[in-house]
Design a protein around this motif. Structure first.
Motif, PDB file in Angstrom:
ATOM      1  N   GLU A  77      25.325  26.770  16.983  1.00  0.00           N
ATOM      2  CA  GLU A  77      26.703  27.468  17.037  1.00  0.00           C
ATOM      3  C   GLU A  77      27.272  26.144  18.042  1.00  0.00           C
ATOM      4  OE1 GLU A  77      26.250  30.376  19.923  1.00  0.00           O
ATOM      5  OE2 GLU A  77      25.461  31.672  18.971  1.00  0.00           O
ATOM      6  N   ARG A  78      27.069  25.349  17.812  1.00  0.00           N
ATOM      7  CA  ARG A  78      27.700  24.328  19.400  1.00  0.00           C
ATOM      8  C   ARG A  78      28.081  23.276  17.723  1.00  0.00           C
ATOM      9  NH1 ARG A  78      23.954  24.620  23.562  1.00  0.00           N
ATOM     10  NH2 ARG A  78      23.008  22.502  22.627  1.00  0.00           N
ATOM     11  N   GLU A  79      27.411  23.056  17.078  1.00  0.00           N
ATOM     12  CA  GLU A  79      27.464  22.018  16.096  1.00  0.00           C
ATOM     13  C   GLU A  79      28.077  22.166  14.705  1.00  0.00           C
ATOM     14  OE1 GLU A  79      25.469  18.319  16.114  1.00  0.00           O
ATOM     15  OE2 GLU A  79      25.588  19.289  17.585  1.00  0.00           O
ATOM     16  N   ARG A  80      27.860  23.228  14.658  1.00  0.00           N
ATOM     17  CA  ARG A  80      29.225  24.531  13.625  1.00  0.00           C
ATOM     18  C   ARG A  80      30.554  24.287  14.026  1.00  0.00           C
ATOM     19  NH1 ARG A  80      25.689  29.288  11.593  1.00  0.00           N
ATOM     20  NH2 ARG A  80      24.243  28.781  10.220  1.00  0.00           N
ATOM     21  N   ASP A  81      30.619  24.079  15.701  1.00  0.00           N
ATOM     22  CA  ASP A  81      32.159  23.756  16.085  1.00  0.00           C
ATOM     23  C   ASP A  81      32.641  22.645  16.483  1.00  0.00           C
ATOM     24  OD1 ASP A  81      32.838  27.057  16.183  1.00  0.00           O
ATOM     25  OD2 ASP A  81      31.628  26.739  18.415  1.00  0.00           O
ATOM     26  N   THR A  82      31.508  22.034  16.190  1.00  0.00           N
ATOM     27  CA  THR A  82      31.974  20.423  15.837  1.00  0.00           C
ATOM     28  C   THR A  82      33.232  19.437  14.842  1.00  0.00           C
ATOM     29  OG1 THR A  82      29.460  19.904  17.064  1.00  0.00           O
ATOM     30  CG2 THR A  82      30.989  17.977  16.061  1.00  0.00           C
ATOM     31  N   CYS A 141      32.037  18.698  10.850  1.00  0.00           N
ATOM     32  CA  CYS A 141      31.008  19.628  11.205  1.00  0.00           C
ATOM     33  C   CYS A 141      30.796  21.091   9.635  1.00  0.00           C
ATOM     34  CB  CYS A 141      29.455  19.713  11.811  1.00  0.00           C
ATOM     35  SG  CYS A 141      28.383  20.470  11.416  1.00  0.00           S
TER      36      CYS A 141
END
Length: 95
Positions: free
Chosen positions: A27-32, A35
């Motif tokens: 979830e965090r990485e997809r919001d970067t 990305c």
């Protein structure tokens, strides 16, 4: 576009903890920013073996991401679950 693949096994006794970490990480990485995609899949033939797939807009986005304290924290946490030697590959594609 940059694609990164990671293959790794996790410590079996930490499976539940890893899965909780992985859900939050995805979830965090997809919001970067930069990305394009991020996912973690389990190998259906080898229990506790996973494939991580990342897609980044370009090398600048990836470089910016890997220079953050959050990346270092996530990398350290991920490595605490890994059992054995992981395999990482990076590919660059024309957009």
């Amino acid at each position: 576009m940059i694609m990164i693949t990671g293959n790794f096994a996790i410590v079996p006794s930490r499976r539940g903890e890893f899965l909780a970490f992985a859900r939050e990480l995805v979830e965090r990485e997809r919001d970067t920013p930069g990305c394009l995609a991020f996912a973690i899949y389990e190998d259906v033939t080898r229990e506790n073996h996973f494939l991580m797939l990342e897609q980044w807009a370009d090398s600048e986005a990836l470089d910016h991401h890997t220079a953050t304290p959050e990346f270092d924290q996530n990398d350290s946490a991920l490595n605490s679950f890994i059992d054995g030697e992981p395999g990482w590959d990076e590919y660059e594609f024309d957009a």
